[in-house]
Design a protein around this motif. Sequence first.
Motif, short mmCIF file in Angstrom:
data_model
loop_
_atom_site.label_atom_id
_atom_site.label_comp_id
_atom_site.label_asym_id
_atom_site.label_seq_id
_atom_site.Cartn_x
_atom_site.Cartn_y
_atom_site.Cartn_z
N VAL A 1 19.09 -3.28 -10.71
CA VAL A 1 19.80 -1.89 -10.65
C VAL A 1 21.29 -2.18 -11.35
N GLY A 2 21.46 -1.33 -12.20
CA GLY A 2 22.70 -1.24 -13.11
C GLY A 2 23.15 0.31 -12.98
N GLY A 3 24.16 0.44 -13.46
CA GLY A 3 24.83 1.77 -13.44
C GLY A 3 25.56 1.86 -11.93
N ASP A 4 25.02 3.14 -11.23
CA ASP A 4 25.66 3.43 -9.90
C ASP A 4 24.46 2.53 -9.01
N GLU A 5 25.02 1.35 -8.59
CA GLU A 5 24.05 0.58 -7.77
C GLU A 5 23.78 1.05 -6.48
N ASP A 6 24.79 1.84 -5.84
CA ASP A 6 24.64 2.41 -4.62
C ASP A 6 23.71 3.73 -4.40
N ALA A 7 23.48 4.34 -5.72
CA ALA A 7 22.79 5.64 -5.79
C ALA A 7 21.23 5.57 -5.35
N VAL A 8 20.66 4.20 -5.49
CA VAL A 8 19.29 4.22 -5.05
C VAL A 8 18.88 2.56 -4.43
N SER A 9 17.87 2.85 -3.92
CA SER A 9 17.45 1.43 -3.20
C SER A 9 16.02 1.32 -3.78
N VAL A 10 15.55 0.20 -3.84
CA VAL A 10 14.35 -0.36 -4.17
C VAL A 10 13.73 -1.46 -3.43
N ALA A 11 12.35 -1.14 -3.22
CA ALA A 11 11.52 -1.94 -2.31
C ALA A 11 10.17 -2.10 -2.89
N GLU A 12 9.66 -3.07 -2.56
CA GLU A 12 8.16 -3.30 -3.08
C GLU A 12 7.42 -2.80 -1.93
N GLY A 13 6.51 -1.58 -2.16
CA GLY A 13 5.75 -0.97 -1.32
C GLY A 13 4.74 -1.71 -0.70
N PRO A 14 4.46 -1.23 0.41
CA PRO A 14 3.22 -1.77 1.27
C PRO A 14 2.01 -1.75 0.71
N GLU A 15 1.67 -0.98 -0.40
CA GLU A 15 0.33 -0.94 -1.28
C GLU A 15 0.37 -2.21 -1.64
N SER A 16 1.09 -2.96 -2.22
CA SER A 16 1.07 -4.33 -2.89
C SER A 16 0.80 -5.32 -1.86
N ALA A 17 1.17 -5.29 -0.72
CA ALA A 17 0.85 -6.33 0.31
C ALA A 17 -0.43 -6.68 0.77
N GLY A 18 -1.02 -7.93 0.84
CA GLY A 18 -2.19 -7.97 1.53
C GLY A 18 -3.44 -7.68 0.58
N ARG A 19 -3.30 -7.30 -0.50
CA ARG A 19 -4.53 -7.00 -1.39
C ARG A 19 -4.80 -7.88 -2.14
N ARG A 20 -6.30 -8.25 -2.17
CA ARG A 20 -6.88 -9.34 -2.93
C ARG A 20 -7.49 -8.83 -4.09
N ALA A 21 -7.63 -9.77 -5.02
CA ALA A 21 -8.47 -9.15 -6.33
C ALA A 21 -9.05 -10.51 -6.65
N GLU A 22 -10.20 -10.21 -7.57
CA GLU A 22 -10.95 -11.48 -8.26
C GLU A 22 -9.83 -12.27 -8.93
N PRO A 23 -10.47 -13.60 -8.89
CA PRO A 23 -9.45 -14.77 -9.70
C PRO A 23 -9.06 -14.29 -10.99
N GLY A 24 -8.18 -14.34 -11.39
CA GLY A 24 -7.42 -14.24 -12.66
C GLY A 24 -7.31 -12.45 -13.09
N ALA A 25 -7.78 -11.79 -12.06
CA ALA A 25 -7.58 -10.24 -12.28
C ALA A 25 -6.28 -9.75 -12.13
N ALA A 26 -5.97 -8.57 -12.90
CA ALA A 26 -4.60 -8.01 -12.75
C ALA A 26 -4.64 -7.13 -11.21
#
Length: 103
Positions: free
Chosen positions: A32-57
């Motif tokens: 985060v650049g600029g006004d760093e205290d203006a926002v927060s960023v976190a990886e969302g729960p949608e990303s956690a625990g999901r599985r894909a086929e090997p090599g898939a995006a």
Amino acid sequence: MEVREIELAPGESYTLRLTGRGARGYVWTWRVGGDEDAVSVAEGPESAGRRAEPGAALERAYTVRAVRAGGRARIRFAQVRPPYPQEAPYDEFLLEVTVTAGA
């Protein structure tokens, strides 16, 4: 590099979805650049625990939350391979956030 501009009021959030390449050793990082205290960023729960086929995006979700009114932040997402910090990012995304005074 794609650039997107958004406006949020304090307390509002925005979910950004980026295609991952974890099978190839790439991860998304952010700074985060600029006004760093203006926002927060976190990886969302949608990303956690999901599985894909090997090599898939696998899509990753990041939640940007507005914290302080009147701030302007630039969030640079970079897709990198941590074992090779000297390499240029595989992909980049720039999110420019203006935090308004709200309603």
